[in-house]
Design a protein around this motif. Structure first.
Motif, PDB file in Angstrom:
ATOM      1  N   ALA A 234       0.841  -1.206   0.000  1.00  0.00           N
ATOM      2  CA  ALA A 234       0.000   0.000   0.000  1.00  0.00           C
ATOM      3  C   ALA A 234       0.874   1.254   0.000  1.00  0.00           C
ATOM      4  CB  ALA A 234      -0.944  -0.010   1.205  1.00  0.00           C
ATOM      5  N   ASN A 237       2.336   1.710  -3.427  1.00  0.00           N
ATOM      6  CA  ASN A 237       1.304   2.216  -4.344  1.00  0.00           C
ATOM      7  C   ASN A 237       1.111   3.717  -4.160  1.00  0.00           C
ATOM      8  OD1 ASN A 237       0.788  -0.254  -5.540  1.00  0.00           O
ATOM      9  ND2 ASN A 237      -0.867  -0.785  -4.147  1.00  0.00           N
TER      10      ASN A 237
ATOM     11  N   ALA B 100      -3.748 -18.619   1.924  1.00  0.00           N
ATOM     12  CA  ALA B 100      -4.442 -17.355   2.204  1.00  0.00           C
ATOM     13  C   ALA B 100      -5.263 -16.805   1.043  1.00  0.00           C
ATOM     14  CB  ALA B 100      -3.475 -16.261   2.669  1.00  0.00           C
ATOM     15  N   VAL B 101      -5.175 -17.410  -0.135  1.00  0.00           N
ATOM     16  CA  VAL B 101      -5.910 -16.861  -1.277  1.00  0.00           C
ATOM     17  C   VAL B 101      -7.379 -17.247  -1.127  1.00  0.00           C
ATOM     18  CG1 VAL B 101      -6.111 -16.806  -3.774  1.00  0.00           C
ATOM     19  CG2 VAL B 101      -3.874 -17.088  -2.728  1.00  0.00           C
ATOM     20  N   HIS B 170     -14.069  -8.404  -2.808  1.00  0.00           N
ATOM     21  CA  HIS B 170     -12.627  -8.363  -3.070  1.00  0.00           C
ATOM     22  C   HIS B 170     -12.218  -7.024  -3.678  1.00  0.00           C
ATOM     23  CE1 HIS B 170      -8.578  -9.795  -3.584  1.00  0.00           C
ATOM     24  NE2 HIS B 170      -8.586  -9.307  -4.799  1.00  0.00           N
ATOM     25  N   TRP B 173     -12.189  -4.164  -0.934  1.00  0.00           N
ATOM     26  CA  TRP B 173     -11.057  -4.276  -0.030  1.00  0.00           C
ATOM     27  C   TRP B 173      -9.761  -3.959  -0.777  1.00  0.00           C
ATOM     28  CZ3 TRP B 173      -6.792  -7.474  -0.305  1.00  0.00           C
ATOM     29  CH2 TRP B 173      -5.920  -7.313   0.778  1.00  0.00           C
ATOM     30  N   SER B 174      -9.700  -4.501  -1.970  1.00  0.00           N
ATOM     31  CA  SER B 174      -8.516  -4.385  -2.802  1.00  0.00           C
ATOM     32  C   SER B 174      -8.191  -2.932  -3.157  1.00  0.00           C
ATOM     33  CB  SER B 174      -8.794  -5.159  -4.091  1.00  0.00           C
ATOM     34  OG  SER B 174      -7.663  -5.815  -4.530  1.00  0.00           O
ATOM     35  N   GLN B 177      -5.957  -0.971  -0.863  1.00  0.00           N
ATOM     36  CA  GLN B 177      -4.545  -1.319  -1.042  1.00  0.00           C
ATOM     37  C   GLN B 177      -3.978  -0.603  -2.269  1.00  0.00           C
ATOM     38  OE1 GLN B 177      -2.944  -2.866   1.765  1.00  0.00           O
ATOM     39  NE2 GLN B 177      -1.758  -3.743   0.113  1.00  0.00           N
ATOM     40  N   THR B 178      -4.723  -0.703  -3.367  1.00  0.00           N
ATOM     41  CA  THR B 178      -4.248  -0.186  -4.647  1.00  0.00           C
ATOM     42  C   THR B 178      -4.017   1.313  -4.591  1.00  0.00           C
ATOM     43  OG1 THR B 178      -5.432  -1.939  -5.772  1.00  0.00           O
ATOM     44  CG2 THR B 178      -4.805  -0.035  -7.092  1.00  0.00           C
ATOM     45  N   ILE B 179      -4.953   2.024  -3.953  1.00  0.00           N
ATOM     46  CA  ILE B 179      -4.826   3.472  -3.882  1.00  0.00           C
ATOM     47  C   ILE B 179      -3.838   3.857  -2.784  1.00  0.00           C
ATOM     48  CG2 ILE B 179      -6.131   5.610  -3.433  1.00  0.00           C
ATOM     49  CD1 ILE B 179      -8.474   4.355  -4.884  1.00  0.00           C
ATOM     50  N   GLY B 180      -3.602   2.939  -1.866  1.00  0.00           N
ATOM     51  CA  GLY B 180      -2.627   3.190  -0.812  1.00  0.00           C
ATOM     52  C   GLY B 180      -3.261   3.742   0.450  1.00  0.00           C
ATOM     53  N   ASP B 182      -4.083   3.004   3.755  1.00  0.00           N
ATOM     54  CA  ASP B 182      -3.805   2.003   4.773  1.00  0.00           C
ATOM     55  C   ASP B 182      -3.403   2.746   6.027  1.00  0.00           C
ATOM     56  OD1 ASP B 182      -3.364  -0.389   6.030  1.00  0.00           O
ATOM     57  OD2 ASP B 182      -1.362  -0.674   5.201  1.00  0.00           O
ATOM     58  N   PRO B 184      -1.750   1.728  10.094  1.00  0.00           N
ATOM     59  CA  PRO B 184      -1.361   0.640  10.981  1.00  0.00           C
ATOM     60  C   PRO B 184      -2.443   0.264  11.979  1.00  0.00           C
ATOM     61  CG  PRO B 184       0.184   2.510  11.150  1.00  0.00           C
ATOM     62  CD  PRO B 184      -0.769   2.816  10.042  1.00  0.00           C
ATOM     63  N   ARG B 185      -3.220   1.247  12.415  1.00  0.00           N
ATOM     64  CA  ARG B 185      -4.219   0.919  13.439  1.00  0.00           C
ATOM     65  C   ARG B 185      -5.636   0.766  12.888  1.00  0.00           C
ATOM     66  NH1 ARG B 185      -1.869   4.659  18.061  1.00  0.00           N
ATOM     67  NH2 ARG B 185      -1.639   5.876  16.182  1.00  0.00           N
ATOM     68  N   ARG B 190     -10.968  -1.556   6.605  1.00  0.00           N
ATOM     69  CA  ARG B 190     -11.151  -1.767   5.166  1.00  0.00           C
ATOM     70  C   ARG B 190     -11.886  -3.077   4.882  1.00  0.00           C
ATOM     71  NH1 ARG B 190      -5.212  -1.334   2.904  1.00  0.00           N
ATOM     72  NH2 ARG B 190      -5.004  -3.134   4.229  1.00  0.00           N
ATOM     73  N   ARG B 191     -11.505  -4.108   5.618  1.00  0.00           N
ATOM     74  CA  ARG B 191     -12.138  -5.417   5.431  1.00  0.00           C
ATOM     75  C   ARG B 191     -13.613  -5.339   5.839  1.00  0.00           C
ATOM     76  NH1 ARG B 191     -10.139  -9.643   2.479  1.00  0.00           N
ATOM     77  NH2 ARG B 191      -8.083  -9.467   3.384  1.00  0.00           N
TER      78      ARG B 191
END
Lengths: 256, 218
Positions: A234, A237, B100-101, B170, B173-174, B177-180, B182, B184-185, B190-191
């Motif tokens: 992330a 990205n 995990a997939v 998917h 959620w995805s 990640q793609t856009i960034g 995120d 830590p806490r 997102r899920r």
């Protein structure tokens, strides 16, 4: 215990390669997976056959040399270990074990289980470094860093470049490796001056190699012997998007 | 502009394109599902809502153009990324069990094209009317009931929307990640967001053919 191994044998990069089957009679549960292969190789040498080629160096899970697929999982099914740290006690008498090299177009097979991972080196050359004045060691704590960032940077710095992420990705992508490097340096003050240029150059270098794209399968994270998080992806990205859309401003470092 | 061309030429850029068009299409699917819940309020209400949507043809076609453009970009980027990933492993493993997939991630490449085919059928069934047994222009309520009264058609709608829910789960959620996006806490949120909207849209859409099939709505 007795084991049946199906091992990929390939004489050289041009050879088509095939699986060979070996029966092992007396495998000790105290052995590591590589020691088990050492024993098999001694047998093969004694019989005048070519031993199985595999890479290894430290055998304590920190160098990143070893690695191959054990029953379809990179470094085997035990989480958080390289294959040198995988022990035979996790196998049962009579088990069949399939051993295959990493398979990716970007990692051509050199011999048997040895693959050429210099694609990783080329990505590192593109930006996996910081430019600092060398010389005597700097004073400790001269540059303030938050504990949180230190911890996260260290988590990403654990990457040993073994290639398990690429090998396990259904897309053959190197995102976890590149993400880990970009996140590791990008989280520290020393990595800031080149942060944008690094993201740009390393991603461009990655795209020049024959790696696939990210589908967020998360298989990389699950097999990583250092359990590196996909949050590094992330970060990559985000850093790449920012610099690629903004263009290389002079303050962001020169683009070569 | 060369920078954006370089960006869109990369797999990371193509994934961002898919994420952005995905957000727009997700917004449409959510609105579509919510609007259609008016079927439970009776024929008059639903038909009036349909009339409202059709009232301004220029606006209608502008929205349709944007959606069609998004679908096209989403598909082209998906195919390009898929081809690149396929080429990345020309020799398959004999044994390959990546951990995990999950099911949704694995089936994106199938749920996508199946949903595209379903959308074509759905448009021919309830918008154009050519795949409909007894299409009456303007009487949306009648058209929906008549279509979903055919058990096979109703099951196609249920199956397609089940796939859509997985695809959205998917995809949603995805895209963080793609856009960034995120943290830590708060990354775990997102899920939860993905599950919430996938279930909401899936359940809302699937309930309608089931309600017609079981006679709750007639």
């Amino acid at each position: 215990m007795k084991l049946t191994l199906h091992v990929w044998r390939q004489r050289n990069p041009a050879d088509a390669g095939a699986f060979a089957t070996y029966e092992l009679e007396d495998v000790s549960t105290h052995m590591s997976f590589l020691e088990m292969l050492d024993v098999l190789n001694q047998d093969l040498i004694a019989k005048g056959e070519e031993p199985i080629a595999f890479e290894h160096d430290c055998r304590e899970g920190i160098c990143g040399s070893c690695g191959f697929m054990v029953n379809g999982v990179a470094h085997g099914e035990q989480p958080g270990v390289t294959v040198c740290q995988l022990h035979m006690r996790h196998f049962k008498d009579g088990d069949e074990v399939t051993i295959e090299p990493w398979r990716a177009k970007a990692f051509p097979i050199i011999k048997d289980l040895v693959v050429d991972r210099s694609a990783f080196d080329r990505i590192m050359h593109a930006g996996g470094f910081i430019t600092v004045r060398t010389g005597s060691a700097p004073d400790a704590n001269a540059i303030p860093i938050t504990t949180e960032n230190v911890e996260h940077a260290m988590d990403f710095a654990e990457c040993i470049g073994c290639g398990a992420c690429v090998a396990s990705c259904p897309n053959g992508a190197a995102m976890l490796f590149v993400g880990a490097k970009i996140a590791h340096l990008g989280l520290l003050p020393q990595g800031q001056p080149e942060r944008a240029a690094r993201a740009l150059r390393m991603v461009e270098a990655m795209e020049r190699e024959a790696f696939g794209a990210c589908s967020n399968f998360r298989a990389c994270e699950a097999v990583c012997p250092k359990e590196i998080s996909i949050s590094g992806i992330a970060r990559m990205n985000k850093d790449f998007r920012r610099v690629a859309l903004a263009g290389p401003a002079p303050a962001r470092g020169k683009r070569r | 502009m060369s920078h954006s061309a370089g960006f869109l030429g990369s797999t990371l850029g193509k994934k961002v394109l898919m994420a952005v068009t995905g957000i727009i299409l997700f917004g449409f699917v959510l609105g579509h599902m919510l609007g259609n819940q008016q079927i439970y309020l009776g024929a008059e209400r639903l038909n009036h809502y349909a009339e409202l949507l059709q009232a301004n043809q220029a606006l209608l076609w502008a929205v349709r153009s944007v959606l069609l453009f998004c679908v096209a970009v989403h598909i082209v980027a998906a195919v390009q990324v898929w081809l690149r990933s396929r080429a990345a492993r020309p020799v398959r493993y004999r044994v390959f069990r990546p951990p995990a997939v999950d099911y949704a991630a694995r089936t994106m490449v199938w749920s996508g094209p199946i949903i595209a085919l379903f959308i074509i059928f759905h448009l021919l069934d309830l918008t154009v009317g050519s795949a409909h047994p007894n299409y009456i222009r303007g009487d949306v309520y009648h058209n929906v009931i008549a279509s979903f009264s055919q058990p096979v058609v109703a099951l196609v709608y249920v199956a397609a929307n089940l796939l859509l829910a997985f695809h959205l789960y998917h995809g949603l959620w995805s895209l963080f990640q793609t856009i960034g996006w995120d943290h830590p806490r708060f990354g775990f949120v997102r899920r939860a967001v993905a599950v919430l909207f996938a279930v909401l849209i899936g359940a809302g859409n699937i309930a309608i053919p089931l309600a017609v099939l079981t006679g709750v709505v007639r």
